[in-house]
Design an enzyme around this catalytic site. Structure first.
Site, PDB file in Angstrom:
ATOM      1  N   LYS A  30      -1.112 -12.696   5.505  1.00  0.00           N
ATOM      2  CA  LYS A  30      -1.736 -11.232   5.592  1.00  0.00           C
ATOM      3  C   LYS A  30      -2.733 -11.172   6.905  1.00  0.00           C
ATOM      4  O   LYS A  30      -2.889 -12.181   7.541  1.00  0.00           O
ATOM      5  CB  LYS A  30      -2.733 -10.990   4.368  1.00  0.00           C
TER       6      LYS A  30
HETATM    7  P1  NAD Z   1      -3.547   3.731   2.382  1.00  0.00           P
HETATM    8  O1  NAD Z   1      -4.106   3.538   3.558  1.00  0.00           O
HETATM    9  O2  NAD Z   1      -2.080   4.305   2.803  1.00  0.00           O
HETATM   10  O3  NAD Z   1      -4.130   4.493   1.438  1.00  0.00           O
HETATM   11  C1  NAD Z   1      -5.289   4.291   0.697  1.00  0.00           C
HETATM   12  C2  NAD Z   1      -5.725   5.188  -0.391  1.00  0.00           C
HETATM   13  O4  NAD Z   1      -6.903   4.818  -0.908  1.00  0.00           O
HETATM   14  C3  NAD Z   1      -6.321   6.513   0.528  1.00  0.00           C
HETATM   15  O5  NAD Z   1      -5.944   7.507  -0.417  1.00  0.00           O
HETATM   16  C4  NAD Z   1      -7.739   6.347   0.741  1.00  0.00           C
HETATM   17  O6  NAD Z   1      -8.448   7.515   0.879  1.00  0.00           O
HETATM   18  C5  NAD Z   1      -8.032   5.833  -0.646  1.00  0.00           C
HETATM   19  N1  NAD Z   1      -9.207   4.756  -0.317  1.00  0.00           N
HETATM   20  C6  NAD Z   1      -9.705   4.071   0.742  1.00  0.00           C
HETATM   21  N2  NAD Z   1     -10.574   3.430   0.599  1.00  0.00           N
HETATM   22  C7  NAD Z   1     -11.264   4.065  -0.508  1.00  0.00           C
HETATM   23  C8  NAD Z   1     -12.513   3.710  -1.270  1.00  0.00           C
HETATM   24  N3  NAD Z   1     -13.396   2.974  -0.754  1.00  0.00           N
HETATM   25  N4  NAD Z   1     -12.527   4.149  -2.564  1.00  0.00           N
HETATM   26  C9  NAD Z   1     -11.527   5.116  -3.120  1.00  0.00           C
HETATM   27  N5  NAD Z   1     -10.523   5.400  -2.274  1.00  0.00           N
HETATM   28  C10 NAD Z   1     -10.350   4.931  -1.313  1.00  0.00           C
HETATM   29  O7  NAD Z   1      -3.136   2.268   1.890  1.00  0.00           O
HETATM   30  P2  NAD Z   1      -1.780   1.821   1.198  1.00  0.00           P
HETATM   31  O8  NAD Z   1      -0.814   1.351   1.900  1.00  0.00           O
HETATM   32  O9  NAD Z   1      -1.481   2.765  -0.093  1.00  0.00           O
HETATM   33  O10 NAD Z   1      -2.381   0.658   0.266  1.00  0.00           O
HETATM   34  C11 NAD Z   1      -3.207   0.760  -1.156  1.00  0.00           C
HETATM   35  C12 NAD Z   1      -3.169  -0.332  -1.854  1.00  0.00           C
HETATM   36  O11 NAD Z   1      -2.085  -0.954  -2.198  1.00  0.00           O
HETATM   37  C13 NAD Z   1      -3.792  -1.834  -0.884  1.00  0.00           C
HETATM   38  O12 NAD Z   1      -4.774  -2.502  -1.878  1.00  0.00           O
HETATM   39  C14 NAD Z   1      -2.864  -2.240  -0.566  1.00  0.00           C
HETATM   40  O13 NAD Z   1      -3.136  -3.714  -0.183  1.00  0.00           O
HETATM   41  C15 NAD Z   1      -1.859  -2.354  -1.629  1.00  0.00           C
HETATM   42  N6  NAD Z   1      -0.337  -2.496  -1.087  1.00  0.00           N
HETATM   43  C16 NAD Z   1       0.438  -1.699  -0.222  1.00  0.00           C
HETATM   44  C17 NAD Z   1       1.560  -1.794   0.143  1.00  0.00           C
HETATM   45  C18 NAD Z   1       2.456  -1.007   1.072  1.00  0.00           C
HETATM   46  O14 NAD Z   1       3.418  -1.199   1.212  1.00  0.00           O
HETATM   47  N7  NAD Z   1       1.617   0.048   1.772  1.00  0.00           N
HETATM   48  C19 NAD Z   1       2.198  -2.692  -0.575  1.00  0.00           C
HETATM   49  C20 NAD Z   1       1.662  -3.549  -1.733  1.00  0.00           C
HETATM   50  C21 NAD Z   1       0.288  -3.280  -1.868  1.00  0.00           C
END
Ligand code: NAD
Length: 430
Positions: A120
């Protein structure tokens, strides 16, 4: 835990000490004890094999301000193949958080059977405050700082919280400039124009919704018409909402950092997505009620999908949760305490390391396509994703029944067992 394990418990080491790392190690210790895992192997797996902390200067657009920024890259396990894991840009990310996420990536890759160890990365900065030019400068400089750690055969980054396809394109370009030729396979989650896979963007959200029918059987809900609330409307949350709608479930609420939109009759995911594309945040969306973001957890729904950030389901709000099924899109959205409370109430939780593994699965497909320089159709990607996700769920569910444990414990058993087997046959060098 036996006294030797206590003595060696790396969660007490100051390098990584943080709530998230302690939770990751706490989960690991509990399951390792349950499995009677060889203590020598358990010791090796409690700490990352390599962790790098960098600091670098970041010039703001104003040309007058230069800030010192911290970045991290942690490789938890190099036994299985290259390491793999996303890069998050977040204002509070630290070494312990990145180390925890790297460990979970190891189990996740092992659960779906992709030949990677966990890694990571993180940059401590708020991407929402950056202009496009600033985001590009931070990305390129961070990439230079970790350039000797990454590569298609060593460590392959991907998007995570606060990063996206464009960030991955800049990372790929920086690496390629450095080595003197284009290397698409150094990163996944990049745009298809650069060798990214079709259907990677949707993979995490879609992959977790593929599990809805199987999980619905367990908790006796009808996926068709099931009401769904989603916390987070970024890459994971948004495409989980799209997939839910395609499966004829009813998405009644989605949230982002500005708040949540709610309509008990169902919101239009496409219209909400268009609104966010044009206005950046959900706030102001005209066709639904606007409520506090945290309120989505207390809604009267069948399915809850936390898909934003960590530690949002806690002891203080777990009693308000009415959903029978929680599908964890975000990493570590549920604290250990809340996890226990919900389990006691009979809520089924599909844990992050299984539920959101669709992202790394299609990242693996992307890497295979880049290495082979032979690209698959969308149908091929989606069909293979579905097969891997549903098989992983069935295998984890079978372990849960056989061992009389919850799905999180079963998933950890599956992941840790695979890694431990590999470590045993490789042996100790020298
Ligand atoms: P992203 O940045 O695309 O979206 C994040 C979302 O969460 C947005 O809608 C944002 O407004 C909201 N957000 C951010 N901070 C916040 C807060 N303090 N309170 C409430 N809402 C908040 O991120 P993502 O890629 O969708 O990732 C989201 C989660 O999924 C993370 O935990 C990430 O580790 C996990 N994840 C992502 C992937 C991937 O392929 N992108 C894969 C596995 C896990």
């Amino acid at each position: 835990m036996d006294p030797k394990a206590m003595e060696n418990d790396q969660s007490t080491r100051p390098e990584y000490d943080s709530q998230m790392y302690n939770e990751a190690v706490g989960q690991f210790n509990r399951v390792a004890a349950l499995m009677n895992l060889d203590e020598n192997i358990a010791d090796r797996l409690r700490v990352p094999q390599k962790a790098t902390v960098v600091s670098f200067p970041f010039r703001h657009d104003t040309y007058t301000e230069v800030e010192t920024i911290f970045g991290y890259r942690v490789q938890h396990l190099t036994t299985m193949g290259p390491t793999k894991g996303g890069i998050r840009f977040a204002p509070d990310v630290d070494l312990g958080e990145v180390a925890a996420l790297a460990m979970w990536m190891t189990w996740k890759c092992a659960i779906v059977g992709v030949p990677f160890g966990g890694a990571k990365g993180g940059v401590r900065i708020n991407p929402m405050e950056l202009s496009r030019a600033e985001l590009q400068r931070v990305t390129r400089r961070y990439t230079m700082e970790i350039i000797n750690l990454i590569g298609p055969e060593t460590d392959i980054p991907a998007p995570d919280l606060g990063t996206n396809e464009q960030v991955m394109a800049w990372l790929m370009d920086t690496y390629s400039q450095h080595v003197g030729h284009a290397v698409p396979a150094v990163v996944t989650g990049k745009p298809p124009a650069l060798g990214g896979s079709v259907a990677r963007r949707e993979a995490t959200g879609r992959g977790l919704m593929f599990l809805l029918p199987q999980a619905s059987n367990v908790v006796d809900i009808n996926p068709e018409g099931a009401t769904v609330a989603i916390h987070g409307f970024g890459n994971v949350g948004r495409f989980a909402a799209v997939a839910a709608e395609q499966m004829k479930a009813k998405v009644v609420a989605v949230s982002d950092i500005s708040g949540a939109i709610y309509d008990p009759d169902g919101i239009s995911v496409a219209a909400a997505g268009k609104w966010v594309d044009e206005n950046r945040y959900l706030e102001g969306y005209p066709d639904a009620d606007f409520i506090d973001g945290d309120k989505v957890f207390a809604l009267d729904v069948d399915v809850m999908v936390p898909a934003a950030i960590q530690n949002v389901i806690r002891a203080d709000n777990a009693p308000d949760i009415k959903a029978k099924l929680i599908i964890e899109g975000a990493n570590n959205p549920t604290t250990l305490e809340a996890d226990d409370m919900l389990r006691e109430r009979g809520v089924l939780i599909i844990p992050d390391i299984l539920a959101n593994a669709g992202g790394v699965t299609v990242s693996y497909f992307e890497w295979v396509q880049d290495v082979q320089k032979y690209f698959w159709t969308e149908n091929e990607v989606v069909a293979r994703l579905r097969e891997i996700m549903t098989r992983a769920f069935d295998e984890v569910h079978s372990i849960a029944i056989a061992e009389e444990v919850d799905l999180r414990t079963a998933a950890l058993i599956k992941g840790i067992r695979r890694v431990a087997d590999a470590k045993l046959v490789r042996g100790v060098f020298p």
